[in-house]
Design an enzyme around this catalytic site. Structure first.
Site, PDB file in Angstrom:
ATOM      1  N   CYS A   1      82.436  32.094 109.206  1.00 40.13           N
ATOM      2  CA  CYS A   1      83.038  30.758 108.981  1.00 40.13           C
ATOM      3  C   CYS A   1      83.921  30.726 107.733  1.00 40.13           C
ATOM      4  CB  CYS A   1      81.950  29.705 108.871  1.00 40.13           C
ATOM      5  SG  CYS A   1      81.011  29.537 110.393  1.00 40.13           S
TER       6      CYS A   1
ATOM      7  N   HIS B   1      85.547  23.489 105.585  1.00 42.71           N
ATOM      8  CA  HIS B   1      85.022  24.049 106.831  1.00 42.71           C
ATOM      9  C   HIS B   1      84.195  22.961 107.526  1.00 42.71           C
ATOM     10  CE1 HIS B   1      83.109  26.369 109.813  1.00 42.71           C
ATOM     11  NE2 HIS B   1      81.931  26.419 109.214  1.00 42.71           N
TER      12      HIS B   1
ATOM     13  N   ASN C   1      81.952  22.947 115.254  1.00 44.72           N
ATOM     14  CA  ASN C   1      82.155  24.040 114.297  1.00 44.72           C
ATOM     15  C   ASN C   1      82.886  25.182 115.017  1.00 44.72           C
ATOM     16  OD1 ASN C   1      81.954  26.207 112.571  1.00 44.72           O
ATOM     17  ND2 ASN C   1      79.788  25.868 112.065  1.00 44.72           N
TER      18      ASN C   1
HETATM   19  O1  UT7 Z   1      79.232  27.290 109.883  1.00 42.26           O
HETATM   20  C1  UT7 Z   1      78.275  27.968 109.134  1.00 42.26           C
HETATM   21  C2  UT7 Z   1      77.497  27.020 108.371  1.00 42.26           C
HETATM   22  N1  UT7 Z   1      76.564  26.336 109.224  1.00 42.26           N
HETATM   23  C3  UT7 Z   1      76.072  25.221 108.798  1.00 42.26           C
HETATM   24  O2  UT7 Z   1      76.456  24.764 107.768  1.00 42.26           O
HETATM   25  C4  UT7 Z   1      74.978  24.562 109.580  1.00 42.26           C
HETATM   26  C5  UT7 Z   1      73.984  24.012 108.613  1.00 42.26           C
HETATM   27  N2  UT7 Z   1      72.846  23.358 109.212  1.00 42.26           N
HETATM   28  C6  UT7 Z   1      72.959  22.159 109.859  1.00 42.26           C
HETATM   29  O3  UT7 Z   1      74.034  21.653 110.042  1.00 42.26           O
HETATM   30  C7  UT7 Z   1      71.674  21.458 110.261  1.00 42.26           C
HETATM   31  O4  UT7 Z   1      70.579  22.108 109.669  1.00 42.26           O
HETATM   32  C8  UT7 Z   1      71.478  21.389 111.789  1.00 42.26           C
HETATM   33  C9  UT7 Z   1      72.479  20.432 112.389  1.00 42.26           C
HETATM   34  C10 UT7 Z   1      71.632  22.768 112.397  1.00 42.26           C
HETATM   35  C11 UT7 Z   1      70.074  20.855 112.119  1.00 42.26           C
HETATM   36  O5  UT7 Z   1      69.878  19.593 111.486  1.00 42.26           O
HETATM   37  P1  UT7 Z   1      68.545  19.328 110.656  1.00 42.26           P
HETATM   38  O6  UT7 Z   1      68.588  17.923 110.205  1.00 42.26           O
HETATM   39  O7  UT7 Z   1      68.442  20.400 109.603  1.00 42.26           O
HETATM   40  O8  UT7 Z   1      67.438  19.441 111.761  1.00 42.26           O
HETATM   41  P2  UT7 Z   1      66.219  20.469 111.856  1.00 42.26           P
HETATM   42  O9  UT7 Z   1      66.698  21.845 112.093  1.00 42.26           O
HETATM   43  O10 UT7 Z   1      65.348  20.212 110.663  1.00 42.26           O
HETATM   44  O11 UT7 Z   1      65.496  19.939 113.155  1.00 42.26           O
HETATM   45  C12 UT7 Z   1      64.901  18.625 113.211  1.00 42.26           C
HETATM   46  C13 UT7 Z   1      64.285  18.428 114.577  1.00 42.26           C
HETATM   47  C14 UT7 Z   1      63.402  19.563 115.008  1.00 42.26           C
HETATM   48  O12 UT7 Z   1      62.280  19.024 115.691  1.00 42.26           O
HETATM   49  P3  UT7 Z   1      60.860  18.881 114.926  1.00 42.26           P
HETATM   50  O13 UT7 Z   1      60.507  20.251 114.503  1.00 42.26           O
HETATM   51  O14 UT7 Z   1      61.127  17.962 113.776  1.00 42.26           O
HETATM   52  O15 UT7 Z   1      59.986  18.315 115.999  1.00 42.26           O
HETATM   53  C15 UT7 Z   1      64.226  20.331 116.004  1.00 42.26           C
HETATM   54  O16 UT7 Z   1      63.454  21.009 116.964  1.00 42.26           O
HETATM   55  O17 UT7 Z   1      65.311  18.335 115.579  1.00 42.26           O
HETATM   56  C16 UT7 Z   1      65.013  19.231 116.654  1.00 42.26           C
HETATM   57  N3  UT7 Z   1      66.282  19.691 117.232  1.00 42.26           N
HETATM   58  C17 UT7 Z   1      66.931  19.040 118.200  1.00 42.26           C
HETATM   59  N4  UT7 Z   1      66.641  17.918 118.860  1.00 42.26           N
HETATM   60  C18 UT7 Z   1      67.535  17.497 119.797  1.00 42.26           C
HETATM   61  C19 UT7 Z   1      67.004  20.790 116.879  1.00 42.26           C
HETATM   62  N5  UT7 Z   1      68.119  20.859 117.622  1.00 42.26           N
HETATM   63  C20 UT7 Z   1      68.098  19.788 118.446  1.00 42.26           C
HETATM   64  C21 UT7 Z   1      68.989  19.312 119.421  1.00 42.26           C
HETATM   65  N6  UT7 Z   1      68.669  18.173 120.063  1.00 42.26           N
HETATM   66  N7  UT7 Z   1      70.136  19.945 119.726  1.00 42.26           N
END
Ligand code: UT7
Length: 322
Positions: A113, A249, A279
């Site tokens: 990225c 980005h 992204n």
């Molecule tokens: O380009 C390179 C750089 N990349 C980035 O900068 C990405 C950085 N990370 C992020 O943008 C975020 O961490 C994400 C968007 C990937 C995830 O958001 P988050 O607020 O950190 O969510 P999380 O990973 O803590 O997940 C929260 C909950 C989980 O469920 P539990 O464990 O709380 O029951 C996940 O299983 O959301 C669940 N979850 C989803 N639910 C519905 C994860 N993906 C999904 C989904 N739909 N697609």
């Protein structure tokens, strides 16, 4: 002193749009979750047989036309991509041939990225060294090909696309009033490899799929991006008040909001395309630049701040007076 001045931009997005509603038919997710957690509403996905080079060629042609630069005048093509057409040759050489360029040199740059910021910094250094007069800098990706379409935690986040810039040598006084790339700052830290990676490659014998510990990447992104922006401001003696446009980005709306707040930039100065493009890895910054330039936001002499962070980890920033 020699400066690398932006002469034109171009972009290309595949025709097919996949909405969050369509994503919810493929994995257990919802429009509400995706919008609330990322700001993404849709992404473009390459057609079967549509390659990274096809996207890159379209963006490159648009950038050359915008710059009114003939392909024969291009001395160097540097193309940031983590999704090349083939293991080799470099996809940049496919673009070179398609543009009918038989001179100069072309190579791919792999910093995921952060690739486009790495590519701008690289082209700028070739130009400042006097080895290159005109550089075509491209970011192009087909991340749809390396996604695990059964993994909802990553499949909803990425899209395909390409963007390009034409940089040309020009004279400057060595001050921040000069047009062109004023400063660039690159970093990597390979200790974080397993936070964001693809579990395959030529040496492993498979193509592999993208794997990410999203929360960990998020945590590092906010800190690393703020630090590398501070570095660019310190190196130039500029402050957030001098920035006309922040073109980051586009990974997650929450990261961009947090970064803008942290450096004291009002939301109206942030160019945000993550909602429409998702992204697109190395393509996200040049795609956003092209949008903001063509809709009249970025104008000549504006101060533009670029940054990116991605797998490796890699991260970087650049300040460009347009
Ligand atoms: O380009 C390179 C750089 N990349 C980035 O900068 C990405 C950085 N990370 C992020 O943008 C975020 O961490 C994400 C968007 C990937 C995830 O958001 P988050 O607020 O950190 O969510 P999380 O990973 O803590 O997940 C929260 C909950 C989980 O469920 P539990 O464990 O709380 O029951 C996940 O299983 O959301 C669940 N979850 C989803 N639910 C519905 C994860 N993906 C999904 C989904 N739909 N697609």
């Amino acid at each position: 002193m020699i400066r690398s001045i932006v002469r034109g931009t171009g972009a290309y997005l595949p025709e097919r749009i996949v909405t969050n509603a369509e994503m919810a038919t493929l994995v257990d997710t919802s429009d509400e979750w995706i919008v609330a957690r990322t700001g993404i509403t849709q992404r473009h996905i390459a057609a079967d047989g549509e390659m990274t080079s096809d996207l890159a060629i379209a963006a490159a042609k648009a950038a050359l036309a915008d710059a009114q630069v003939h392909a024969d005048d291009v001395d160097m093509i540097v193309m940031a991509t983590a999704t090349p057409d083939d293991t080799f040759p470099a996809t940049a050489t496919v673009v070179q041939a398609a543009l009918g360029i038989e001179r100069g040199f072309a190579f791919d740059m792999q910093a995921v990225c952060s690739g486009f910021v790495y590519a701008v910094a690289t082209a700028d250094n070739f130009i400042k060294a006097g080895q290159v007069k005109t550089a075509l800098v491209i970011g192009a990706e087909t991340f749809s090909r390396i996604l695990d379409w059964e993994d909802r935690t990553t499949a909803v986040l990425f899209g395909d696309g390409a963007g390009a810039l034409v940089l040309q040598a020009g004279e400057g006084e060595g001050t921040t009033d000069d047009r062109g790339v004023l400063t660039s700052h690159l970093h990597s830290d390979g200790r974080y490899r397993d936070k964001l990676y693809v579990d395959g490659g030529p040496s492993r014998g498979t193509v592999g799929h993208l794997r990410m510990e999203g929360r960990e990447v998020f945590r590092h992104a906010v800190v690393n991006i703020a630090d590398v922006i501070d570095e660019a401001l310190d190196a130039t003696g500029l402050s957030a008040a001098d920035i006309d446009w922040f073109v980051p980005h586009q990974a997650n709306r929450r990261i961009l909001d947090a970064t803008a707040k942290r450096i004291g930039l009002p939301p109206e100065k942030v160019v945000m395309t993550v909602g429409q493009h998702a992204n697109t890895s190395a393509a996200s910054v040049p795609l956003a630049l092209d949008v903001a330039r063509r809709d009249g936001r970025i104008k000549q002499n504006d101060m533009v701040l670029l940054e990116a962070m991605g797998g490796g980890f890699t991260w970087g920033s650049a300040l460009v007076r347009w």
